[in-house]
Write a protein that holds these residues in place. Sequence first.
Motif, short mmCIF file in Angstrom:
data_model
loop_
_atom_site.label_atom_id
_atom_site.label_comp_id
_atom_site.label_asym_id
_atom_site.label_seq_id
_atom_site.Cartn_x
_atom_site.Cartn_y
_atom_site.Cartn_z
N GLU A 183 0.83 -1.20 0.00
CA GLU A 183 0.00 0.00 0.00
C GLU A 183 0.87 1.26 0.00
OE1 GLU A 183 -3.34 2.13 2.85
OE2 GLU A 183 -3.18 -0.06 2.84
N ILE A 184 0.53 2.18 -0.88
CA ILE A 184 1.25 3.45 -0.97
C ILE A 184 0.25 4.59 -0.87
CG2 ILE A 184 3.13 2.48 -2.37
CD1 ILE A 184 1.76 3.69 -4.83
N GLU A 185 0.77 5.77 -0.61
CA GLU A 185 -0.11 6.92 -0.49
C GLU A 185 -0.58 7.39 -1.85
OE1 GLU A 185 1.32 10.14 1.78
OE2 GLU A 185 1.90 8.94 3.52
N ASN A 186 -1.79 7.87 -1.88
CA ASN A 186 -2.33 8.45 -3.10
C ASN A 186 -1.51 9.69 -3.46
OD1 ASN A 186 -4.07 10.27 -4.75
ND2 ASN A 186 -5.53 8.56 -4.52
N PRO A 187 -0.95 9.76 -4.67
CA PRO A 187 -0.06 10.88 -5.01
C PRO A 187 -0.74 12.24 -4.93
CG PRO A 187 -0.62 9.58 -6.96
CD PRO A 187 -1.08 8.81 -5.79
N VAL A 188 -2.03 12.30 -5.28
CA VAL A 188 -2.73 13.58 -5.21
C VAL A 188 -2.90 14.02 -3.76
CG1 VAL A 188 -4.88 14.78 -5.76
CG2 VAL A 188 -3.93 13.10 -7.36
#
Length: 430
Positions: free
Chosen positions: A219-224
């Motif tokens: 899981e990664i952070e949403n870039p926006v």
Amino acid sequence: MAYRQTLHKHNSDDCFINVNVGGFKRRMEHHVLKRFPQTRLGRLLCCSSKEAILELCDDFSPSEMEYYFDRNPLFFCYILNFYLTGKIHLVDGLCIVSFSQEIEYWGIKERHLDSCCSTKFYELKELADNSQDNRSDELYSSDSSVVELSVSEDQLEMSEGSWCADFRKNVWIRLENPGHSPSAKAIAVVSLSVVIVSIAAMCIHSMPDFHQVDHNDQEIENPVLALLENLCVLFFSVEFLVRLAVAPSTKRFLSSALNIIDFISVMPFYVTFACDLADKGESPELENVGKVVQILRLMRVFRILKLARHSVGLRFLGATLRHSSRDVGLLVLFLSVGISMFSALVYCVENESPESELQTIPVGWWWATISMTTVGYGDTFPVTPAGKMIATLCIICGLLIVALPITNIFNRFAKFYNRHKHIDSLPSHN
């Protein structure tokens, strides 16, 4: 020793003392004063040294055995009447506060008030106490977080003589007082908008629909959302540093509750960033860094408190709770006693019922808490007739306990808010 012998000899020959109160002289007999040994004049008879005497009077003449008191001579007439009759009466035209101070000075208790004056005394004292509370409320409301954002003359004078004093003062006024000019109002609107965007991004980040994963299913952070987060933190950081740089008093600035909230709102971002850098090494010693990061990210919820900088209502709520600490303390105390009592009672009548979930006292604490505060989730409830009777008493007691102090807290909040609205409306009429 010689002084003490002289005093005793005088007392044995002359059973009286000379009292001089503000120029009013009076000779008082010992047997009259001994009727009230706890009063100031009665205690004088027990003194065996000049030092002890001067602790009770303002001056003393050993040759004339005269005691001097720098007090109201008119009131002393009422003191003389007290020694003769054993009762003290109110003085017409004398403030009730001054009357209380006088009888306290002479060592006369309130219980010595005659029946014709006692009721009036307590009524006037209650009015004086209420008036004092109102004045303290006004002083507190003008010197608390309610008006922390107002720019006082004392603060501006503190910046005089420092580097770029005029420039710093202009920037400080625009940052602290949104009503100063259109530019100050624009800065306040931008700051409030960034706070709202940051809170919205934090809420959206918790929704599963906006979660993303990389090619390793990590899981990664949403870039926006991450970009919005970085921009908001950058704005908060710059705003805090600018306000710190132009503040008239750095010490007062750093001790302000709102500024502490500003610092706490951005601190988790930088600590999380440092933890992420340390976690890249995948050291076994840093296996708990991920949990620390999650906790720090949850601390971003403190940004909601930044709304207090732009909301008069929130600032007044904080000031009301601080000024109502005694009422809040009583509320917590009463609820704690009620919760402890009803949780034990409901456990005694419910623990033998297999259908009841109230099988332990800690579960009873939870049930009593949601019942006394009238929340009533319905997850736990008594099933026996005796348990339902206890629940009825618990709910009724909870309503009474919560209602009484809440009324005082609400009235104080309304008073602060109306006072602030009145102060804000004054410049518009000038």
